[in-house]
Design an enzyme around this catalytic site. Structure first.
Site, PDB file in Angstrom:
ATOM      1  N   GLU A 196       2.713  19.191  16.157  1.00  0.00           N
ATOM      2  CA  GLU A 196       2.254  20.473  15.589  1.00  0.00           C
ATOM      3  C   GLU A 196       1.781  21.462  16.650  1.00  0.00           C
ATOM      4  OE1 GLU A 196       1.469  17.493  14.437  1.00  0.00           O
ATOM      5  OE2 GLU A 196       1.806  17.426  12.272  1.00  0.00           O
ATOM      6  N   PHE A 200      -7.689  11.150   1.946  1.00  0.00           N
ATOM      7  CA  PHE A 200      -6.705  10.820   2.976  1.00  0.00           C
ATOM      8  C   PHE A 200      -6.127  12.103   3.575  1.00  0.00           C
ATOM      9  CE2 PHE A 200      -2.213   9.875   4.151  1.00  0.00           C
ATOM     10  CZ  PHE A 200      -2.504   9.110   5.261  1.00  0.00           C
ATOM     11  N   GLN A 201      -6.077  12.162   4.877  1.00  0.00           N
ATOM     12  CA  GLN A 201      -5.596  13.329   5.616  1.00  0.00           C
ATOM     13  C   GLN A 201      -6.337  14.601   5.229  1.00  0.00           C
ATOM     14  OE1 GLN A 201      -1.223  13.387   5.636  1.00  0.00           O
ATOM     15  NE2 GLN A 201      -1.267  12.078   7.454  1.00  0.00           N
ATOM     16  N   LYS A 260      -2.960  21.289  -2.195  1.00  0.00           N
ATOM     17  CA  LYS A 260      -1.679  20.890  -2.758  1.00  0.00           C
ATOM     18  C   LYS A 260      -1.512  21.343  -4.207  1.00  0.00           C
ATOM     19  CE  LYS A 260       1.534  17.006  -2.766  1.00  0.00           C
ATOM     20  NZ  LYS A 260       1.724  15.569  -2.478  1.00  0.00           N
ATOM     21  N   MET A 302      -2.361  22.523  41.181  1.00  0.00           N
ATOM     22  CA  MET A 302      -3.528  23.392  41.270  1.00  0.00           C
ATOM     23  C   MET A 302      -4.799  22.554  41.377  1.00  0.00           C
ATOM     24  SD  MET A 302      -4.142  26.545  41.666  1.00  0.00           S
ATOM     25  CE  MET A 302      -3.055  27.755  40.921  1.00  0.00           C
TER      26      MET A 302
END
Lengths: 172, 602
Positions: free
Chosen positions: B63, B125-126, B175, B498
């Site tokens: 993502e 969940f999630q 949802k 760097m």
């Protein structure tokens, strides 16, 4: 604007916001995330329908920091207006405190009651050994009242934080 | 009060699901591509995507990469980039990309799935508190709790993302809101109730700015990403204003391309790894015109020594950027294009003559600084010679110039990024995509993917380091899936360069954990992802590899072995002033040691 000025000043800032979920978190997160002080903060809906809330913030910083605070607040999406009451001109600022004094000593209780009268506090609860005083006024006046009550059995304090408004016909 | 959309009339039959309303709103907002990754909470959206053709979905492999891809898309097109991720880990993985877009002012709308409204707060969940987590990571965010708010919120999110100072906006979508029927409303035509950024400059401030600019003996125009964000009109106005005045122009990392790098008025990039002439001009100028830059610490160096003798004019669309780090004399809150047009008009209208003699003397001074050639390096051309990283970028630039193709460059973060900024010379806006504010390693590959989706026929090159590229290397799979001919040009010095450079200069050469141990074979890696791998080990192989890379119709990883010890110069050490630069080994002068105060700065 004297941006190089390093002296601290206190500012009372009123913010008119959309009354939506998370708006207070946005304001508080802004202050903590950018390291600004909050000395007092109050919030409540202020219009008829309850769609707009007014947040009053007392903060302190250099002139440059206070200008930053106002600009940062003003760019939040749900913010309608930001007003620095300290800068606009004369304003009134007041808060309310509930002050509980507990003492077994009758002399102290009568002293507490006498001082409460002197300060213009209302007695809103009393038992044989305690009082709850309600007091409204400037932050400084409330602080002085608490200092007075401390040796007399000050047990608990609940303060609302500052509500503020410009004097005269000016509105924010 | 507009938070409450009018309730649908009782007679009105709702026929669209929330997910369908969402897609319709996206389409009405001009969205053609979404970068995303499915999951439980967003399945209704994926089902709706499946049943339409107007919006193309690009399936990423992480993502974070979806957001960077959308950033690349947005930065190379000027449109709003769109992202779709699921709840919980989908949203938390997107956070780095969101902060990246926030820091660089890139317009993004990120749709996140959420557990159904009745489960919010139950540690389902999630589930994650996405609006809580992303509040400081976005310009604004929304949680849609009522179906009747959905369409309005989507339209508003696009308005907020692209208006004023652009930025990322999250819409958290439970949802049940996606499944339940929802009313569709078109985008509001009225002004937003509370968010109305000022875009037109105040005429009085423009007049003050012109008075200062006309009186200048040692002027400089310092431009930033705001000019890019204000569109081609701003770059065009900048060119006209600079040529009209003859004033020198320098640019931040974010602003490269707004002014043509090969123009004689251009001094190169300024700041920590900017050119000698750009930084000394900033230090010695008497009037500074800042257009769309924010006095970032990478630009200013030590604040109390920053451009001490100058009057400063600051044009910015975001009032909070003004007087934040550096106090300015003439603030102008406006869109960069509008402000530059106003400056041009006011310059012409003002009868006062600029100080031509002063300016001529200033240019003579600038030319002596330029004579230092602060980016100079020495490349051996002997067979088997070690490639200097600067030379690799210089050749990449020169060879791409030979072709008649649109070239877009993205980068990762580190030495290679600074060398790309120094040696790849951009002459148009929106061709340079780099993570400036947040400095996100792993930005370049997914960003290149997003650029290539937006410009299928263009040559898109991610200039990378061997360490950064591994941070989002999984996107080679996305690149394979969509047959994107993205070129990855790795300057491989086997160090986080760097980090190694700072350890050499600031930490006694103790190279703690900065060696790139156990690197993959990038040629085989390209092969594994259906691309082509190439390698240049020495200077005589470089041009052939670059030409073969560019000519390849497929994705390429070109692994360029470069000098491991090379450092990026000039360098203004943390806590130092602009006139206190460290120059490279080609030059004799070295700056003073770094102060303890500087050591704590990053």
């Amino acid at each position: 604007m004297n941006a190089m000025n390093t002296t601290l000043r206190t500012a009372t800032i009123s913010v008119l916001v959309e009354n939506e979920a998370g708006v207070l978190a946005r304001v508080i997160g802004l202050f903590s995330g950018r390291g600004y002080n909050i000395e007092s903060l109050t919030v409540a809906p202020v219009d008829d329908e309850g769609h707009k809330s007014r947040i009053n913030i007392v903060t302190s910083g250099t002139e440059m920091v206070i200008q930053q605070i106002k600009a940062q607040l003003d760019r939040l999406v749900p913010v309608y207006r930001v007003a620095d009451l300290t800068q606009i001109g004369p304003h009134v600022a007041a808060e309310m405190a509930l002050v509980k004094v507990i003492s077994d000593n009758a002399d102290r209780r009568s002293e507490a009651l006498r001082f409460a009268g002197e300060y213009g506090a209302r007695t809103v609860d009393a038992t044989e050994t305690s009082f709850v005083f309600e007091m409204t006024g400037s932050t400084e006046k409330l602080d002085a009242f608490l200092d007075t009550m401390r040796p007399l059995g000050l047990a608990e304090v609940s303060r609302t934080g500052v509500a503020a408004m410009t004097r005269g016909t000016t509105i924010i | 009060m507009s938070t409450i959309a009018p309730a649908p009339a009782a007679s009105e039959t709702l026929t669209l699901s929330g997910a369908e309303v969402l897609l319709r709103a996206l389409k009405d907002q001009g969205v053609e591509v979404i970068f995303g990754y499915p999951g439980g909470a967003v399945l209704p959206i994926y089902d709706a995507i499946f049943q339409q053709n107007a919006i193309r979905h690009i399936l990423v492999r992480h993502e974070q990469a979806a957001v960077h891809a959308a950033e690349g898309y947005a930065r190379s097109t000027g449109k709003v980039g769109c992202v779709l991720v699921t709840s919980g880990p989908g949203a938390t993985n997107a956070v780095t990309g969101l902060v990246d877009a926030l820091m660089d002012s890139i317009p993004i709308v990120c749709l996140t799935g959420q557990v159904p409204t009745h489960l919010i707060g139950n540690d389902a969940f999630q589930e994650a508190d996405t609006t809580g987590i992303t509040r400081p990571a976005t310009k604004h965010n929304y949680l849609v709790k009522r179906s009747e708010d959905l369409a309005r919120v989507v339209h508003e999110a696009f308005y907020v993302a692209r208006s004023g100072r652009p930025g990322p906006v999250v819409i958290d979508l439970p949802k049940d809101i996606l499944i339940n029927k929802a009313p569709y409303v078109a985008a509001a035509t009225a002004a937003h109730r509370s968010y109305r950024p000022q875009t037109q400059p105040d005429a009085g401030q423009i007049a003050k700015a012109i008075a200062l600019l006309k009186s200048a003996k040692r002027p400089v125009i310092y431009t930033g990403g705001g000019v890019i964000n204000a569109g081609d009109a701003a770059s065009d106005a900048l060119r006209r204003f600079a040529r009209k005045t003859g004033y020198p122009v320098t640019s931040t990392l974010m602003g490269l391309g707004a002014y043509p790098a090969n123009d004689p008025l251009f001094l190169g990039m300024l700041g920590m790894h900017g050119t000698y002439e750009a930084n000394l001009v900033m230090h010695g100028c008497d009037v500074m015109l800042n257009v769309g830059a924010r006095f970032d610490d990478r630009v200013t160096g030590r604040l109390n020594a920053f451009s001490p003798g100058s009057k400063k004019i600051h044009i910015d669309i975001d009032p909070s950027s003004i007087n934040k780090n550096v106090p300015v004399d003439v603030p102008v809150v406006a869109d960069a294009a509008a402000a530059l047009e106003a400056l041009i008009a006011a310059w012409d209208a003002d009868p006062a003559q600029p100080d031509r003699d002063g300016l001529a003397a200033w240019w003579r001074q600038i030319d002596t600084w330029r004579g230092k050639d602060s980016l100079r390096f020495t490349q051996t051309k002997a067979k088997g010679g070690v490639i200097k990283p600067q030379y690799a970028i210089q050749r990449l630039y020169e060879i791409t110039r030979e072709m008649d193709r649109e070239v877009y460059i993205t980068t990762e973060v580190g030495q290679h990024q600074m060398w790309a900024a120094q040696f790849f010379r951009f002459d148009r806006p929106n061709r340079w995509m780099t993570s400036g504010g947040l400095g996100t390693m792993g930005y370049g590959l997914p960003a290149a993917m997003g650029v290539q989706i937006a410009h299928p026929d263009a040559l898109v090159i991610d200039i990378a380091g061997e360490a950064s590229i591994l941070m989002n290397i999984q996107e080679m799979s996305t690149i394979a899936q969509y047959r994107l001919p993205v070129k990855v040009f790795i300057l491989n010095n086997q160090y986080m360069g760097m980090v190694r450079q700072w350890q050499e200069l600031l930490h006694g050469g103790r190279y703690s954990e900065s060696y790139s141990e156990a690197l993959p074979d990038f040629v085989k890696l390209a092969d594994a992802f259906q691309g082509v791998g190439m390698r240049a080990q020495s200077v005589d192989e470089l041009d052939d590899v670059i030409r073969a890379m560019i000519a390849s119709p497929t994705a390429v990883i070109a692994d360029i072995a470069v000098d491991q010890k090379e450092n990026c110069f000039p360098m203004i050490p943390s806590g130092a002033a602009h006139n206190d630069m460290i120059l490279g080994p080609e030059h004799e002068s070295r700056a003073r040691g770094i102060s303890d105060e500087g050591l704590v700065l990053v």
